[in-house]
Design a protein around this motif. Structure first.
Motif, mmCIF file in Angstrom:
data_model
loop_
_atom_site.group_PDB
_atom_site.id
_atom_site.type_symbol
_atom_site.label_atom_id
_atom_site.label_comp_id
_atom_site.label_asym_id
_atom_site.label_seq_id
_atom_site.Cartn_x
_atom_site.Cartn_y
_atom_site.Cartn_z
ATOM 1 N N LEU A 42 -6.768 0.176 6.195
ATOM 2 C CA LEU A 42 -6.062 1.535 5.756
ATOM 3 C C LEU A 42 -7.202 2.429 5.391
ATOM 4 C CD1 LEU A 42 -3.217 0.024 3.751
ATOM 5 C CD2 LEU A 42 -3.256 0.594 6.130
ATOM 6 N N ARG A 43 -8.327 2.095 4.637
ATOM 7 C CA ARG A 43 -9.023 2.965 3.925
ATOM 8 C C ARG A 43 -10.054 3.563 5.231
ATOM 9 N NH1 ARG A 43 -9.534 -0.064 -1.428
ATOM 10 N NH2 ARG A 43 -7.907 1.047 -2.578
ATOM 11 N N VAL A 54 0.268 5.081 0.767
ATOM 12 C CA VAL A 54 -0.689 6.077 1.153
ATOM 13 C C VAL A 54 -0.257 7.402 1.168
ATOM 14 C CG1 VAL A 54 -1.878 6.507 3.434
ATOM 15 C CG2 VAL A 54 -1.503 4.315 2.786
ATOM 16 N N VAL A 113 -5.206 5.865 -1.029
ATOM 17 C CA VAL A 113 -4.736 4.656 -0.754
ATOM 18 C C VAL A 113 -4.389 3.634 -1.990
ATOM 19 C CG1 VAL A 113 -4.901 2.535 0.604
ATOM 20 C CG2 VAL A 113 -5.510 4.746 1.635
ATOM 21 N N ALA A 151 -7.880 6.142 6.899
ATOM 22 C CA ALA A 151 -7.867 7.381 6.017
ATOM 23 C C ALA A 151 -9.144 8.240 6.074
ATOM 24 C CB ALA A 151 -7.766 6.936 4.475
ATOM 25 N N VAL A 162 -6.755 -4.040 3.595
ATOM 26 C CA VAL A 162 -7.034 -2.975 2.971
ATOM 27 C C VAL A 162 -7.893 -1.916 3.372
ATOM 28 C CG1 VAL A 162 -7.472 -1.886 0.575
ATOM 29 C CG2 VAL A 162 -5.979 -3.895 0.751
ATOM 30 N N ALA A 183 0.880 -1.122 -0.006
ATOM 31 C CA ALA A 183 0.053 0.022 -0.067
ATOM 32 C C ALA A 183 0.874 1.277 -0.046
ATOM 33 C CB ALA A 183 -0.917 0.013 1.293
#
Length: 199
Positions: free
Chosen positions: A84-85, A4, A102, A88, A81, A2
């Motif tokens: 992470l999103r 970012v 991302v 964010a 994933v 990833a």
């Protein structure tokens, strides 16, 4: 992998009040929102997957974080994933002037997925080790290796020890005797594969 990208608003610090949005600070907030206790290499073991931030670069206007996503169950990478999103989204909800992008790039695949297509690879490696006077010990590798990529491309490449210790640390070292043993194993392995072709 990833990548970012955190984009803030850069302006001279003398007039930054209420206007500057520091991407470095937002990157820190983003990282702080990642669950450390259940998803970091420092707190997981065995077949537990992880999210591993390993490099951060940039400045006030834009900061980039590189993060490894790993799991023994390939389908669960999508869960990593989403972690992470979600992080964010929580940061950009608090700081709507900023953006966090991302981007996911396919990297190492789980070696077990590829080895299913050629199950002889592990069996032949075990035979070669026994012929070299060793008792094989099957373990898992927590992370990607060159062998993972080669196996994905169709060349079955289970990891065989070559004498390395404390990998990727300042105290990494290699044992000469273990390297010599690895050579013996490789010679035996070539013979085992050759015998399978001849029979």
């Amino acid at each position: 992998l990833a990548v970012v990208t955190v984009r803030g608003v850069n302006i001279h610090p003398s007039m930054g009040k209420g206007r500057m949005v520091n991407a470095v600070r937002l990157a820190g907030l983003f990282l702080d929102r990642l669950p450390r206790q259940c998803l970091s290499p420092e707190t997981t073991a065995e077949r537990e997957g992880f999210v591993h931030p390993y490099r951060i670069e940039g400045g006030v206007a834009e900061t980039t974080i590189r993060i490894l996503l790993r799991d023994f169950d390939t389908e669960r990478l999508a869960d990593r994933v989403e972690v992470l999103r979600t992080a964010a989204r929580t940061v950009t909800t608090e700081y709507p002037q900023a953006s966090i992008d991302v981007q996911i790039t396919k990297q190492y695949r789980n070696m077990a997925d590829g080895l299913k297509k050629e199950p002889r690879a592990v069996a032949f490696a075990e035979t070669a080790m026994r012929r070299a006077g060793l008792e094989p010990k099957l373990t898992i590798v927590r992370g990607g290796t060159d062998g993972s990529r080669l196996t994905e491309l169709g060349l079955p490449t289970p990891n065989l020890s070559c004498g390395e210790h404390n990998l990727h640390s300042p105290l990494e070292w290699t044992c000469l005797e273990e390297m010599a043993t690895a050579v013996r194993v490789l010679i035996e392995l070539a013979q085992v594969w050759g015998e399978s072709v001849m029979s």
